[in-house]
Design a protein around this motif. Sequence first.
Motif, PDB file in Angstrom:
ATOM      1  N   PRO A  97       0.801  -1.231   0.000  1.00  0.00           N
ATOM      2  CA  PRO A  97       0.000   0.000   0.000  1.00  0.00           C
ATOM      3  C   PRO A  97       0.832   1.280   0.000  1.00  0.00           C
ATOM      4  O   PRO A  97       0.337   2.345  -0.334  1.00  0.00           O
ATOM      5  CB  PRO A  97      -0.812  -0.096   1.298  1.00  0.00           C
ATOM      6  N   THR A 131      -3.388  -6.037  -5.341  1.00  0.00           N
ATOM      7  CA  THR A 131      -3.479  -4.897  -4.420  1.00  0.00           C
ATOM      8  C   THR A 131      -2.929  -3.660  -5.120  1.00  0.00           C
ATOM      9  O   THR A 131      -2.384  -3.744  -6.212  1.00  0.00           O
ATOM     10  CB  THR A 131      -2.680  -5.185  -3.132  1.00  0.00           C
ATOM     11  N   ASP A 132      -3.073  -2.527  -4.459  1.00  0.00           N
ATOM     12  CA  ASP A 132      -2.638  -1.283  -5.076  1.00  0.00           C
ATOM     13  C   ASP A 132      -1.766  -0.493  -4.114  1.00  0.00           C
ATOM     14  O   ASP A 132      -1.732  -0.765  -2.921  1.00  0.00           O
ATOM     15  CB  ASP A 132      -3.860  -0.448  -5.477  1.00  0.00           C
ATOM     16  N   THR A 134      -2.017   2.221  -2.390  1.00  0.00           N
ATOM     17  CA  THR A 134      -3.058   3.136  -1.932  1.00  0.00           C
ATOM     18  C   THR A 134      -2.510   4.483  -1.487  1.00  0.00           C
ATOM     19  O   THR A 134      -3.008   5.525  -1.916  1.00  0.00           O
ATOM     20  CB  THR A 134      -3.850   2.485  -0.784  1.00  0.00           C
ATOM     21  N   LEU A 138      -3.202   8.046  -3.370  1.00  0.00           N
ATOM     22  CA  LEU A 138      -3.892   9.151  -2.694  1.00  0.00           C
ATOM     23  C   LEU A 138      -3.024  10.407  -2.672  1.00  0.00           C
ATOM     24  O   LEU A 138      -3.513  11.508  -2.914  1.00  0.00           O
ATOM     25  CB  LEU A 138      -4.279   8.756  -1.272  1.00  0.00           C
ATOM     26  N   ALA A 153     -11.515   7.746   1.594  1.00  0.00           N
ATOM     27  CA  ALA A 153     -10.655   7.159   0.555  1.00  0.00           C
ATOM     28  C   ALA A 153      -9.545   6.301   1.155  1.00  0.00           C
ATOM     29  O   ALA A 153      -9.279   5.202   0.672  1.00  0.00           O
ATOM     30  CB  ALA A 153     -10.067   8.257  -0.320  1.00  0.00           C
ATOM     31  N   GLY A 157      -9.435   2.317   0.672  1.00  0.00           N
ATOM     32  CA  GLY A 157      -8.261   1.819  -0.048  1.00  0.00           C
ATOM     33  C   GLY A 157      -7.500   0.774   0.754  1.00  0.00           C
ATOM     34  O   GLY A 157      -7.127  -0.277   0.232  1.00  0.00           O
ATOM     35  N   SER A 160      -9.517  -2.435   1.038  1.00  0.00           N
ATOM     36  CA  SER A 160      -9.469  -3.208  -0.214  1.00  0.00           C
ATOM     37  C   SER A 160      -8.107  -3.875  -0.384  1.00  0.00           C
ATOM     38  O   SER A 160      -8.027  -4.992  -0.902  1.00  0.00           O
ATOM     39  CB  SER A 160      -9.811  -2.329  -1.411  1.00  0.00           C
ATOM     40  N   ASP A 161      -7.035  -3.227   0.065  1.00  0.00           N
ATOM     41  CA  ASP A 161      -5.711  -3.868   0.031  1.00  0.00           C
ATOM     42  C   ASP A 161      -5.677  -5.085   0.953  1.00  0.00           C
ATOM     43  O   ASP A 161      -5.119  -6.117   0.590  1.00  0.00           O
ATOM     44  CB  ASP A 161      -4.617  -2.882   0.448  1.00  0.00           C
TER      45      ASP A 161
END
Length: 177
Positions: A97, A131-132, A134, A138, A153, A157, A160-161
């Motif tokens: 993340p 995954t991203d 995050t 941002l 957000a 985020g 979701s990760d």
Amino acid sequence: MYAFVTMMSAWAIPVLVVLIPLYAMYKKIPVYETFVEGAKDGFETAVRIIPPLVGMMVAISVFRASGAMDWMLSGLRPLMDSMGVPSEVLPLSILRPITGSGSLAFTAELIKQYGPDSMIGRIASTIQGSTDTTLYVLIVYFGAVGIRKGRYALKVGLISDLVGFIASIVICLLIFK
């Protein structure tokens, strides 16, 4: 079908590079001036997001150098080991993340050490794709448009990760075990 897709992928970019300026000239849009204006805006955006990026890089360095990451991971290792999850992939839960390049380097190191077809290599690769980054996203996107309060957000985020991390492990253990 394969030949068609190969041909389309080879010609897509050159065709767009030619068609977009031709269409702009047809619509009497000053192509070069518009490009220069867009590049100027892009440079201003890059300058605007540099301070948050530098701050994030310093925070990551301090987090890792202080031993805080190792301390957090040492508490989770027994739990992961008891569930049959290789604890070697745990640092990805924290790195991914925060930093894409750092997590990619870590994943590459795991693959080099354990092999791409090992459970560790498969889980690490799946986490990397599921995954991203995050915090990076941002900082860059919110910084680019000047948003100061992300409200939900960050929470969404990071959740979701976490879901991507857990799902990657579960799916790899189900499929490859």
